[in-house]
Design a protein around this motif. Sequence first.
Motif, PDB file in Angstrom:
ATOM      1  N   LYS A 308       0.612  -0.953  -0.028  1.00  0.00           N
ATOM      2  CA  LYS A 308      -0.021  -0.128  -0.114  1.00  0.00           C
ATOM      3  C   LYS A 308       0.825   1.146   0.037  1.00  0.00           C
ATOM      4  CE  LYS A 308      -4.555  -0.964   1.854  1.00  0.00           C
ATOM      5  NZ  LYS A 308      -5.461  -0.624   2.850  1.00  0.00           N
ATOM      6  N   ARG A 309       0.617   2.130  -1.021  1.00  0.00           N
ATOM      7  CA  ARG A 309       1.404   3.445  -1.081  1.00  0.00           C
ATOM      8  C   ARG A 309       0.447   4.634  -1.397  1.00  0.00           C
ATOM      9  NH1 ARG A 309       7.283   2.550  -3.946  1.00  0.00           N
ATOM     10  NH2 ARG A 309       7.787   0.471  -2.848  1.00  0.00           N
ATOM     11  N   ASN A 329       9.317  -9.231   7.401  1.00  0.00           N
ATOM     12  CA  ASN A 329       8.170  -8.250   8.099  1.00  0.00           C
ATOM     13  C   ASN A 329       8.420  -6.666   8.281  1.00  0.00           C
ATOM     14  OD1 ASN A 329       6.722 -10.774   8.741  1.00  0.00           O
ATOM     15  ND2 ASN A 329       8.022 -11.095  10.472  1.00  0.00           N
ATOM     16  N   ASP A 330       9.715  -6.446   7.420  1.00  0.00           N
ATOM     17  CA  ASP A 330      10.040  -4.906   7.692  1.00  0.00           C
ATOM     18  C   ASP A 330       9.651  -4.057   6.384  1.00  0.00           C
ATOM     19  OD1 ASP A 330      10.724  -5.133  10.170  1.00  0.00           O
ATOM     20  OD2 ASP A 330      12.611  -5.841   9.631  1.00  0.00           O
ATOM     21  N   SER A 331       9.179  -4.801   5.431  1.00  0.00           N
ATOM     22  CA  SER A 331       8.863  -4.087   3.902  1.00  0.00           C
ATOM     23  C   SER A 331       8.145  -2.864   3.936  1.00  0.00           C
ATOM     24  CB  SER A 331       8.453  -5.233   2.867  1.00  0.00           C
ATOM     25  OG  SER A 331       7.065  -5.777   3.562  1.00  0.00           O
ATOM     26  N   ASP A 332       7.108  -2.759   4.876  1.00  0.00           N
ATOM     27  CA  ASP A 332       6.468  -1.413   4.975  1.00  0.00           C
ATOM     28  C   ASP A 332       7.019  -0.630   5.901  1.00  0.00           C
ATOM     29  OD1 ASP A 332       4.537  -2.788   3.384  1.00  0.00           O
ATOM     30  OD2 ASP A 332       3.297  -3.694   4.931  1.00  0.00           O
ATOM     31  N   LYS A 333       8.097  -0.710   6.476  1.00  0.00           N
ATOM     32  CA  LYS A 333       8.596   0.202   7.362  1.00  0.00           C
ATOM     33  C   LYS A 333       9.777   0.801   6.911  1.00  0.00           C
ATOM     34  CE  LYS A 333       7.900  -2.964  10.565  1.00  0.00           C
ATOM     35  NZ  LYS A 333       7.839  -3.748  11.683  1.00  0.00           N
ATOM     36  N   ILE A 334      10.700  -0.334   6.461  1.00  0.00           N
ATOM     37  CA  ILE A 334      12.175   0.372   6.170  1.00  0.00           C
ATOM     38  C   ILE A 334      12.454   0.308   4.772  1.00  0.00           C
ATOM     39  CG2 ILE A 334      14.663  -0.561   6.672  1.00  0.00           C
ATOM     40  CD1 ILE A 334      13.673  -2.185   9.150  1.00  0.00           C
ATOM     41  N   GLN A 335      13.138   1.189   4.345  1.00  0.00           N
ATOM     42  CA  GLN A 335      13.688   1.525   3.075  1.00  0.00           C
ATOM     43  C   GLN A 335      14.817   0.489   2.739  1.00  0.00           C
ATOM     44  OE1 GLN A 335      14.754   5.717   2.882  1.00  0.00           O
ATOM     45  NE2 GLN A 335      13.119   5.864   1.185  1.00  0.00           N
ATOM     46  N   HIS A 377       5.081   6.721  -2.098  1.00  0.00           N
ATOM     47  CA  HIS A 377       5.940   6.283  -0.851  1.00  0.00           C
ATOM     48  C   HIS A 377       4.964   5.438  -0.042  1.00  0.00           C
ATOM     49  CE1 HIS A 377       8.477  10.599  -1.203  1.00  0.00           C
ATOM     50  NE2 HIS A 377       8.969   9.444  -1.970  1.00  0.00           N
ATOM     51  N   MET A 378       5.880   4.737   0.726  1.00  0.00           N
ATOM     52  CA  MET A 378       5.111   3.847   1.795  1.00  0.00           C
ATOM     53  C   MET A 378       4.228   4.564   2.550  1.00  0.00           C
ATOM     54  SD  MET A 378       8.058   1.074   2.809  1.00  0.00           S
ATOM     55  CE  MET A 378       9.160   2.546   3.562  1.00  0.00           C
ATOM     56  N   LEU A 379       3.050   4.093   3.287  1.00  0.00           N
ATOM     57  CA  LEU A 379       2.178   4.865   4.062  1.00  0.00           C
ATOM     58  C   LEU A 379       2.611   5.448   5.104  1.00  0.00           C
ATOM     59  CD1 LEU A 379      -0.992   2.767   4.014  1.00  0.00           C
ATOM     60  CD2 LEU A 379      -0.322   4.415   2.399  1.00  0.00           C
ATOM     61  N   ALA A 380       3.958   4.677   5.838  1.00  0.00           N
ATOM     62  CA  ALA A 380       4.399   5.077   7.034  1.00  0.00           C
ATOM     63  C   ALA A 380       5.403   6.178   6.678  1.00  0.00           C
ATOM     64  CB  ALA A 380       5.349   3.769   7.461  1.00  0.00           C
ATOM     65  N   HIS A 381       5.930   6.467   5.465  1.00  0.00           N
ATOM     66  CA  HIS A 381       6.828   7.711   5.317  1.00  0.00           C
ATOM     67  C   HIS A 381       5.946   8.786   4.959  1.00  0.00           C
ATOM     68  CE1 HIS A 381      10.787   5.336   4.005  1.00  0.00           C
ATOM     69  NE2 HIS A 381      10.535   5.430   5.103  1.00  0.00           N
TER      70      HIS A 381
END
Length: 459
Positions: A308-309, A329-335, A377-381
């Motif tokens: 999701k972006r 498990n880090d693909s949605d948080k870490i570049q 960008h990722m939702l977290a970013h």
Amino acid sequence: DFVVLNCVLLLFFKQYDKVSNWNDEKVNMFWMMNNFALIFAEYRFSTIIHLRQIGAGDILKRTVELVSSQTLIAYLLLRIVHFEARIGWRLLTMGVIFLLALVFIRLIERYYLKKLRESGRNTRTATLVGNDKDILRVYSNLLKDPTLGYRILGFYGNSIEGEEEDTNKIGAGKNLKPLNRLGSVTDFFEVLQKPENQQLGDELYLCISRKEQEKILAASKWCDKHVVHFFYVPLTSESLNMQEVSMNDMEVYTTFVSPLEDTLNKFIKRLFDVFCSTVFLLFTGILLPFVYVFIKIQSPGPLFFKQKRTGLDGKAFYCYKFRSMYVNNDSDKIQATENDPRKFPFGNFMRKTNIDELPQFWNVLKGNMSIVGPRPHMLAHTEQYSHLIDKYMVRHFVKPGVTGWAQVTGFRGETKELWQMEGRVERDIWYIQHWSIWLDLRIIWMTVKTIFIHDLHAY
């Protein structure tokens, strides 16, 4: 250009069997009208490759306009003189060959112009005046492209903290030499009062407050008198960053205006997206079996990676890529980082050559994305940087892109520090405000080049 055109005409008459039965009168008329057409086209769209503030996109645009005009005018002239032979498709074929030849010639000319100016010949000198970061931005813009051929004599200004560090940052990753400080802003205006001839170069860039109108006028008059080109650079801190628009008979100001708000421009961009994404998806279909085999051999898991972006109007959508990392498990948080242990070997190769991005053309065909635009960008970013950067969310006024202006101008990949994301957002907003189909073509061309010339930020 006339030499190239006549070489194309010569090739046309030697290789095209259907014109072998033309008599001399027809041949001469066809030849003459094509050359006359180029005279008219050159008057409006002559080469501008020597101009310093002209980019590759402008050169490509004018070359296409030149050839299109020449082909159309030649067709009309031949019809006016009642040329009997069918010439529409023949002229179109010649036009395509002429265009390809001219673009190739332009690339060669631009390459040698760059080498000439890099060697110190055919250059222009400039002096900068001001104590604002805008002066450093001018410095970066003048030197980042060697084809412009600028040599900076130095600058007058108050000391700037972290001057060398800031210069490197504004230079989009290119290590620019520290500016040679010639004195303060006050010293500069004292220098202008001296009777002896001052050596300020060919151009002067002045960046001081608009409130100091007398000083601005004094500097501009001095430059006019001494045949120095004068440029005033407004302070960023004094700019409202608003643009004037009309609402019936009332003038109002808005923070954001884009050519893509025009319905026709939206249609052109969408038509271009549908055509290009269809072509690239056919190419992706050919590669798909090979990519599938390599991914399955090196890393168990799915072929595609979806995430999701943030897209148009800030709405989330699923962005597709070929999976280039081990399942984690880090693909949605870490570049991704340069030596990221999550990448498997073939995945690393795909990232460096942009092959992993090919499934995003499905997003383009669906309408979630465009070929060119701000990278999603990722939702977290989005959550993180929307609080840190004032205009971060402006980049979502248009569809995100498979590639973008920020990515081809040095702001691709990991954003370790805040200034890197600020630079990316700044370039995304510039693209939105200056969109044209020619700019899209230029960005696509610059992206394609990275397949053959490795981008150090591609990891």
